[in-house]
Scaffold this active site. Structure first.
Site, PDB file in Angstrom:
ATOM      1  N   SER A   1      41.519  43.186  47.289  1.00  0.00           N
ATOM      2  CA  SER A   1      41.901  42.208  47.327  1.00  0.00           C
ATOM      3  C   SER A   1      43.505  43.123  48.738  1.00  0.00           C
ATOM      4  CB  SER A   1      43.224  41.850  46.113  1.00  0.00           C
ATOM      5  OG  SER A   1      41.629  41.254  45.677  1.00  0.00           O
TER       6      SER A   1
ATOM      7  N   ARG B   1      33.074  50.813  43.757  1.00  0.00           N
ATOM      8  CA  ARG B   1      32.842  51.291  45.331  1.00  0.00           C
ATOM      9  C   ARG B   1      32.380  51.938  45.857  1.00  0.00           C
ATOM     10  NH1 ARG B   1      38.691  48.294  46.245  1.00  0.00           N
ATOM     11  NH2 ARG B   1      38.923  49.278  44.525  1.00  0.00           N
TER      12      ARG B   1
ATOM     13  N   LYS C   1      53.109  43.290  37.618  1.00  0.00           N
ATOM     14  CA  LYS C   1      52.923  43.419  39.351  1.00  0.00           C
ATOM     15  C   LYS C   1      53.135  41.879  39.930  1.00  0.00           C
ATOM     16  CE  LYS C   1      48.488  45.237  40.587  1.00  0.00           C
ATOM     17  NZ  LYS C   1      47.265  44.908  39.925  1.00  0.00           N
TER      18      LYS C   1
ATOM     19  N   HIS D   1      34.169  41.066  44.802  1.00  0.00           N
ATOM     20  CA  HIS D   1      34.429  40.226  43.651  1.00  0.00           C
ATOM     21  C   HIS D   1      32.972  39.106  43.231  1.00  0.00           C
ATOM     22  CE1 HIS D   1      38.824  41.100  43.773  1.00  0.00           C
ATOM     23  NE2 HIS D   1      38.467  41.996  43.156  1.00  0.00           N
TER      24      HIS D   1
HETATM   25  O1  PNS Z   1      41.013  43.793  39.804  1.00  0.00           O
HETATM   26  P1  PNS Z   1      41.830  45.146  38.677  1.00  0.00           P
HETATM   27  O2  PNS Z   1      43.442  45.046  39.102  1.00  0.00           O
HETATM   28  O3  PNS Z   1      41.374  46.410  39.152  1.00  0.00           O
HETATM   29  O4  PNS Z   1      41.377  44.672  36.985  1.00  0.00           O
HETATM   30  C1  PNS Z   1      42.395  45.712  36.556  1.00  0.00           C
HETATM   31  C2  PNS Z   1      42.493  44.897  34.778  1.00  0.00           C
HETATM   32  C3  PNS Z   1      43.285  43.658  35.197  1.00  0.00           C
HETATM   33  C4  PNS Z   1      41.557  44.869  34.508  1.00  0.00           C
HETATM   34  C5  PNS Z   1      43.584  45.649  33.850  1.00  0.00           C
HETATM   35  O5  PNS Z   1      44.115  46.754  34.402  1.00  0.00           O
HETATM   36  C6  PNS Z   1      43.669  45.270  32.825  1.00  0.00           C
HETATM   37  O6  PNS Z   1      43.133  44.577  32.074  1.00  0.00           O
HETATM   38  N1  PNS Z   1      45.290  45.117  32.370  1.00  0.00           N
HETATM   39  C7  PNS Z   1      45.511  45.037  30.801  1.00  0.00           C
HETATM   40  C8  PNS Z   1      46.654  45.680  30.123  1.00  0.00           C
HETATM   41  C9  PNS Z   1      45.759  46.654  29.212  1.00  0.00           C
HETATM   42  O7  PNS Z   1      44.517  46.517  28.608  1.00  0.00           O
HETATM   43  N2  PNS Z   1      45.757  48.263  29.443  1.00  0.00           N
HETATM   44  C10 PNS Z   1      44.749  48.965  28.660  1.00  0.00           C
HETATM   45  C11 PNS Z   1      43.557  49.899  29.533  1.00  0.00           C
HETATM   46  S1  PNS Z   1      44.068  50.481  31.327  1.00  0.00           S
END
Ligand code: PNS
Length: 161
Positions: A129, A90, A41, A17
């Site tokens: 993570s 990645r 989560k 990150h």
């Molecule tokens: O680090 P991550 O868990 O891969 O990040 C994922 C994240 C947090 C960017 C994504 O899950 C998010 O923004 N969720 C918020 C809900 C949302 O907007 N969902 C619609 C897009 S799929």
């Protein structure tokens, strides 16, 4: 002014990150690192802890701010005035999920938000993570995966538990 948002769970933040953050901050005038407060989560670190850790690690970068958000990412983009989302890729395995998320966000934002992908530095291509937490939980060495303060805090969490 080119403003971008780098969203994620950051539970905890890894060197992968950090690499994406530092590279994005050179591309954009302003970078907002946005930590999702995800009610769906369970996380190891609270959202406040994750924000504080990131603020501490990034305190010397004048064009980076750290915030948290609830709910939809596109609403956070709107609220923070960002039209670009940064995500790291990645490997091919990330691609399908990222593509889906990027298309969904573009649709929800009525094409006002685009996602830009940076390929993760090869040194961190295997890092996540979840792996960091698992290795730390079983007492393994995570010093090559996360900054020193993150490693200490992660071990502390598991000691308490
Ligand atoms: O680090 P991550 O868990 O891969 O990040 C994922 C994240 C947090 C960017 C994504 O899950 C998010 O923004 N969720 C918020 C809900 C949302 O907007 N969902 C619609 C897009 S799929």
């Amino acid at each position: 002014m080119r403003k971008a948002i780098y969203p994620g769970s950051f539970d905890p933040v890894t060197y992968g990150h950090m690499d994406i953050i530092e590279r994005s901050a050179k591309i954009f005038d302003e970078l907002i690192v946005a930590v999702l407060n995800n009610q769906l989560k369970t996380s190891l670190f609270s959202v406040e802890e994750r924000v504080n850790i990131l603020k501490e690690l990034l305190r010397e970068h004048e064009n980076i701010s750290v915030v948290s958000y609830d709910g939809l990412l596109v609403d956070a983009c709107n609220g923070f005035g960002a039209h670009v989302i940064v995500r790291g890729l990645r490997a091919v395995t990330d691609f399908e999920y990222e593509l889906q998320m990027s298309q969904t966000n573009r649709k929800l934002a009525e094409s006002k938000v685009d996602t830009v992908f940076l390929t993760t530095d090869l040194r961190y291509a295997y890092l996540s993570s979840s792996t960091v937490k698992e290795v730390a939980y079983f007492g393994g060495d995570i010093s090559e995966f996360v900054p020193e303060m993150v490693a200490e805090l992660t071990y502390q969490k598991f000691k308490k538990g």
